[in-house]
Design a protein around this motif. Structure first.
Motif, PDB file in Angstrom:
ATOM      1  N   GLY A  97     -52.541  39.051 101.766  1.00  0.00           N
ATOM      2  CA  GLY A  97     -52.739  37.850 100.977  1.00  0.00           C
ATOM      3  C   GLY A  97     -53.129  38.175  99.551  1.00  0.00           C
ATOM      4  O   GLY A  97     -52.697  37.529  98.600  1.00  0.00           O
ATOM      5  N   CYS A  98     -53.916  39.196  99.451  1.00  0.00           N
ATOM      6  CA  CYS A  98     -54.341  39.613  98.122  1.00  0.00           C
ATOM      7  C   CYS A  98     -53.168  40.227  97.366  1.00  0.00           C
ATOM      8  O   CYS A  98     -52.980  39.961  96.175  1.00  0.00           O
ATOM      9  CB  CYS A  98     -55.476  40.614  98.235  1.00  0.00           C
ATOM     10  SG  CYS A  98     -56.100  41.181  96.647  1.00  0.00           S
ATOM     11  N   ARG A 134     -49.319  36.320  90.793  1.00  0.00           N
ATOM     12  CA  ARG A 134     -49.933  36.119  89.494  1.00  0.00           C
ATOM     13  C   ARG A 134     -49.201  36.932  88.431  1.00  0.00           C
ATOM     14  O   ARG A 134     -48.976  36.459  87.314  1.00  0.00           O
ATOM     15  CB  ARG A 134     -51.395  36.543  89.530  1.00  0.00           C
ATOM     16  CG  ARG A 134     -52.083  36.435  88.172  1.00  0.00           C
ATOM     17  CD  ARG A 134     -53.416  37.149  88.170  1.00  0.00           C
ATOM     18  NE  ARG A 134     -54.429  36.444  88.922  1.00  0.00           N
ATOM     19  CZ  ARG A 134     -55.269  35.555  88.380  1.00  0.00           C
ATOM     20  NH1 ARG A 134     -55.181  35.276  87.103  1.00  0.00           N
ATOM     21  NH2 ARG A 134     -56.154  34.963  89.103  1.00  0.00           N
ATOM     22  N   SER A 163     -50.097  39.576  97.843  1.00  0.00           N
ATOM     23  CA  SER A 163     -49.223  38.455  97.498  1.00  0.00           C
ATOM     24  C   SER A 163     -49.752  37.696  96.297  1.00  0.00           C
ATOM     25  O   SER A 163     -49.017  37.326  95.386  1.00  0.00           O
ATOM     26  CB  SER A 163     -49.122  37.519  98.698  1.00  0.00           C
ATOM     27  OG  SER A 163     -48.378  36.365  98.370  1.00  0.00           O
ATOM     28  N   LYS A 164     -51.029  37.523  96.297  1.00  0.00           N
ATOM     29  CA  LYS A 164     -51.648  36.774  95.220  1.00  0.00           C
ATOM     30  C   LYS A 164     -51.511  37.506  93.883  1.00  0.00           C
ATOM     31  O   LYS A 164     -51.177  36.911  92.857  1.00  0.00           O
ATOM     32  CB  LYS A 164     -53.123  36.577  95.557  1.00  0.00           C
ATOM     33  CG  LYS A 164     -53.858  35.590  94.688  1.00  0.00           C
ATOM     34  CD  LYS A 164     -55.276  35.436  95.256  1.00  0.00           C
ATOM     35  CE  LYS A 164     -56.055  34.379  94.503  1.00  0.00           C
ATOM     36  NZ  LYS A 164     -57.395  34.189  95.102  1.00  0.00           N
TER      37      LYS A 164
END
Length: 358
Positions: A51-52, A59, A54-55
């Motif tokens: 998730g990180c 971004r 992906s984040k």
DNA sequence: TACGTTACGGTTGAT
DNA sequence: GAATCAACCGTAACG
């Protein structure tokens, strides 16, 4: 010096809850993605949650920056004296005017824009608290108040809290909008910190450096990292004064050592909050990395297509693919800096960063 | 299996 | 100086 003990995620990676990943890791994530590594593999390899990953990639795709957002702080007040004055004028001109009408007029008259126009409730509150007694029309002005502020959009006025906020000695100074305006860049930092700004600092990409194999506590602080980012900008155009203090008391999350002090000494530090950065969780950043992974020298040039940019030297092994300019237009909210960033980048691409020799 | 999304608990800095 | 608020963070879990 305060030590921060990290937690361990399911992948075995160390993290500090509430704190951003080190820039080195963030950069590595983007770098690996640029190399075609799948996010899931990046996640496993760097031991960062998918998730990180992906984040961060999302971004980066959106803003061109790998850096986290500015943590903390508050929105700038939209009810500036000027706005209040206009509200009062409207009210005086038409005592029966509704708050929503005032709001519309503020927009129509250009007093505010859609980003900083006060809400109807705010206007109501102003009417109630500050303009309630119209017999004292100058009530607000006569009271102690901050200096007039420009009615700019959020991103315009949300100067980074560190903008010139520190004296060279580290003493905190008044964060004056006036001061910030000429050297500061908006807090809409992402565009001001694209990967391209970071590349060129080998020290931070150097496995040895980020792994913290040397000292358990790094003397150079994150300002070094930040100032490097800034270095590529401030010399290119003078609007980037998101000046982080060259000396910052927050050393909770020091960045790996680098010899960039020479750069930071004449280049204002970046807007990026130092406290958002850390190189260690009471431990080497290398703990994020899969043991044995060869961080160094991908040997792949990922210069931005069409930018004509060339990363300096072979030391900067991990040149990133820079965002296409057209993508910049997709940013929201519009970042004033982003519009100039690519040009600025092209100006600094050839910049020789002394620290790379470290 | 991959990955986008989101709830959650946490940090930070301005007010 | 403490409390509050609103921004941000990464993880974990869900679909």
């Amino acid at each position: 010096m305060e030590q921060t003990y990290g937690e361990v995620n399911q992948l075995g990676g160390v993290f500090v809850n509430g704190r951003p990943l080190p820039n080195a890791i963030r950069l590595r994530i983007v770098e690996l993605a640029q190399l075609g590594i799948r996010p899931c593999d990046i996640s496993r390899q760097l031991r960062v949650s998918h998730g990180c990953v992906s984040k961060i990639l999302a971004r980066y795709n959106e803003t061109g920056s790998i850096l986290p957002g500015a943590i903390g702080g508050s929105k700038p007040r939209v009810t500036t004296p000027n706005v209040v004055k206009h509200i009062r004028d409207y009210k005086q001109g038409d005592p029966g005017i509704f708050a929503w009408e005032i709001r519309d007029r503020l927009l129509a008259d250009g007093v505010c824009d859609k980003y900083n126009v006060p809400s109807v409730s705010s206007i109501s509150r102003i009417l109630r608290n500050k303009i309630g007694n119209l017999s004292q029309p100058n009530q607000y002005e006569n009271t102690k108040q901050p200096p007039p502020q420009p009615t700019l959009s959020y991103n315009h006025i949300y100067q980074y809290p560190y903008s010139n906020a520190m004296s060279p000695t580290g003493a905190k100074m008044v964060n004056s909008p006036t001061v910030a305006s000429h050297v500061g860049i908006p807090r809409a930092w992402p565009s001001a910190h694209s990967v391209s700004n970071i590349l060129g600092i080998r020290a931070f990409m150097d496995p040895g450096s980020i792994a913290g194999t040397e000292a358990p506590s790094y003397q150079p602080k994150i300002e070094d990292w930040s100032s490097v980012n800034r270095a590529t900008f401030s010399t290119a155009h003078g609007v980037n004064g998101i000046d982080k203090p060259s000396i910052d008391p927050d050393i909770k999350y020091p960045q790996p050592a680098s010899s960039l002090s020479a750069v930071s000494s004449f280049v204002p530090a970046c807007a990026y909050s130092p406290s958002n950065q850390y190189g260690v969780y009471n431990g080497p950043a290398g703990s994020y990395m899969t043991p044995g992974h060869h961080w160094q020298s991908q040997g792949v040039s990922l210069s931005h297509p069409g930018s004509g940019m060339t990363m300096h030297g072979g030391e900067i092994h991990s040149s990133m693919a820079f965002k296409h300019p057209e993508r910049e237009g997709d940013r929201k909210p519009p970042s004033p800096l982003s519009k100039h960033q690519h040009g600025a980048l092209s100006n600094v691409h050839g910049l020789t960063i002394p620290a790379s020799s470290s």
